[in-house]
Design an enzyme around this catalytic site. Structure first.
Site, PDB file in Angstrom:
ATOM      1  N   CYS A  75      60.805  12.232  28.764  1.00 49.90           N
ATOM      2  CA  CYS A  75      60.515  11.252  27.715  1.00 49.90           C
ATOM      3  C   CYS A  75      60.337  11.978  26.385  1.00 49.90           C
ATOM      4  O   CYS A  75      59.923  13.135  26.341  1.00 49.90           O
ATOM      5  CB  CYS A  75      59.246  10.470  28.058  1.00 49.90           C
ATOM      6  SG  CYS A  75      58.865   9.166  26.857  1.00 49.90           S
ATOM      7  N   ASP A 111      58.134  11.431  24.336  1.00 51.22           N
ATOM      8  CA  ASP A 111      56.698  11.471  24.036  1.00 51.22           C
ATOM      9  C   ASP A 111      56.232  12.887  23.675  1.00 51.22           C
ATOM     10  O   ASP A 111      56.496  13.847  24.413  1.00 51.22           O
ATOM     11  CB  ASP A 111      55.924  10.963  25.267  1.00 51.22           C
ATOM     12  CG  ASP A 111      54.472  10.676  24.957  1.00 51.22           C
ATOM     13  OD1 ASP A 111      53.745  11.599  24.525  1.00 51.22           O
ATOM     14  OD2 ASP A 111      54.043   9.520  25.143  1.00 51.22           O
ATOM     15  N   ARG A 139      53.505  14.264  23.892  1.00 51.56           N
ATOM     16  CA  ARG A 139      52.493  14.875  24.761  1.00 51.56           C
ATOM     17  C   ARG A 139      53.084  15.466  26.038  1.00 51.56           C
ATOM     18  O   ARG A 139      52.359  15.943  26.898  1.00 51.56           O
ATOM     19  CB  ARG A 139      51.432  13.822  25.139  1.00 51.56           C
ATOM     20  CG  ARG A 139      50.691  13.270  23.946  1.00 51.56           C
ATOM     21  CD  ARG A 139      49.982  11.979  24.309  1.00 51.56           C
ATOM     22  NE  ARG A 139      50.925  10.944  24.723  1.00 51.56           N
ATOM     23  CZ  ARG A 139      50.557   9.724  25.137  1.00 51.56           C
ATOM     24  NH1 ARG A 139      49.289   9.403  25.200  1.00 51.56           N
ATOM     25  NH2 ARG A 139      51.469   8.833  25.476  1.00 51.56           N
ATOM     26  N   HIS A 191      56.201   9.997  32.817  1.00 50.35           N
ATOM     27  CA  HIS A 191      54.766  10.303  32.643  1.00 50.35           C
ATOM     28  C   HIS A 191      53.952   9.022  32.594  1.00 50.35           C
ATOM     29  O   HIS A 191      54.398   7.996  32.079  1.00 50.35           O
ATOM     30  CB  HIS A 191      54.545  11.126  31.363  1.00 50.35           C
ATOM     31  CG  HIS A 191      54.836  10.364  30.107  1.00 50.35           C
ATOM     32  ND1 HIS A 191      53.856   9.819  29.317  1.00 50.35           N
ATOM     33  CD2 HIS A 191      56.004  10.022  29.515  1.00 50.35           C
ATOM     34  CE1 HIS A 191      54.414   9.196  28.274  1.00 50.35           C
ATOM     35  NE2 HIS A 191      55.713   9.300  28.380  1.00 50.35           N
ATOM     36  N   CYS A 199      53.181   5.948  29.571  1.00 53.99           N
ATOM     37  CA  CYS A 199      54.425   5.951  28.777  1.00 53.99           C
ATOM     38  C   CYS A 199      54.531   4.675  27.940  1.00 53.99           C
ATOM     39  O   CYS A 199      54.504   3.560  28.473  1.00 53.99           O
ATOM     40  CB  CYS A 199      55.632   6.075  29.710  1.00 53.99           C
ATOM     41  SG  CYS A 199      57.210   6.133  28.839  1.00 53.99           S
TER      42      CYS A 199
HETATM   43 CO    CO Z   1      57.085   8.037  27.536  1.00 53.63          CO
END
Ligand code: CO
Length: 211
Positions: A42, A44, A46, A98, A101
């Site tokens: 992803c 993302d 993090r 994750h 998400c």
């Molecule tokens: Co995500």
């Protein structure tokens, strides 16, 4: 100092650190890449692939998009996967989702976000396929976590559905496809599914290369 300048400054420090380790660090790594892993994760912020796996530059070939999707009309992800299989000859393809998400959370809502709807639509399809299981869970948090996992499993299967994956299974006995989930609350990675070369693929998605 403007915030973004910190990144450029950090880079200078990083270069110095690498050169202190090995004088030829960059001339060596610039020569060629031979990564053994394709990581589809992803976007993302993090979930940094190299950090959470302790991988060094040169080890992971990386593709990231919203909710780690493998969409069969997306030339971007398909080109990455085909290149990884046919040119880099990676041994493993890891699809990593994750918990927490935002893409999954939004797909579970009825929000209209314009073109993003078309991307998230594929997650809604995963939800529809597994609606009974998901809606049988006691609260929204558990439902969302399960959709994160089911989506990873579904995307790993989509890698196995690709003709160039199946062709490589026959001729090179690789790659192995993995579905993992990253727990942003604890930092751990968990294994959800492993699809070995030449696994049986759902009938309609299996290609016959004998002709
Ligand atoms: Co995500």
């Amino acid at each position: 100092m403007e915030d973004y300048r910190r990144l450029l400054l950090n880079n200078k420090a990083w270069v110095a650190e690498k050169l202190a380790l090995r004088e030829d660090y960059f001339s060596q790594s610039a020569a060629e890449q031979k990564p053994e892993y394709l990581w589809i994760g992803c976007s993302d912020s993090r979930v940094p692939a190299e950090d959470i796996t302790g991988a060094q530059p040169g080890e992971l070939f990386v593709h990231r998009n919203i909710a780690n999707m493998v969409i069969h009309t997306d030339f971007n992800v398909l080109s990455v996967v085909q290149y990884a299989i046919e040119v880099l000859a990676v041994k493993h393809i890891i699809v990593c989702g994750h918990y927490g998400c935002g893409g999954i959370r939004t797909a579970m809502s009825k929000k209209d976000l314009g073109i993003i709807n078309q991307w998230l639509r594929h997650i809604k399809d995963v939800y529809r396929i597994h609606a009974d299981e998901i809606e049988g869970l006691p609260n929204q948090e558990k439902q969302m976590a399960r959709l994160v996992e089911l989506n990873v499993i579904e995307q790993a299967k989509r890698i196995a559905d690709l003709s160039f994956t199946q062709r490589s299974w026959l001729s090179n006995n690789k790659p192995t496809v993995h579905g993992w989930v990253y727990d942003i609350y604890s930092g751990s990675l968990n294994d959800l599914i492993r699809i070995d070369p030449q696994s049986s693929v759902d009938g309609i998605y299996a290609y016959d290369f004998s002709a």
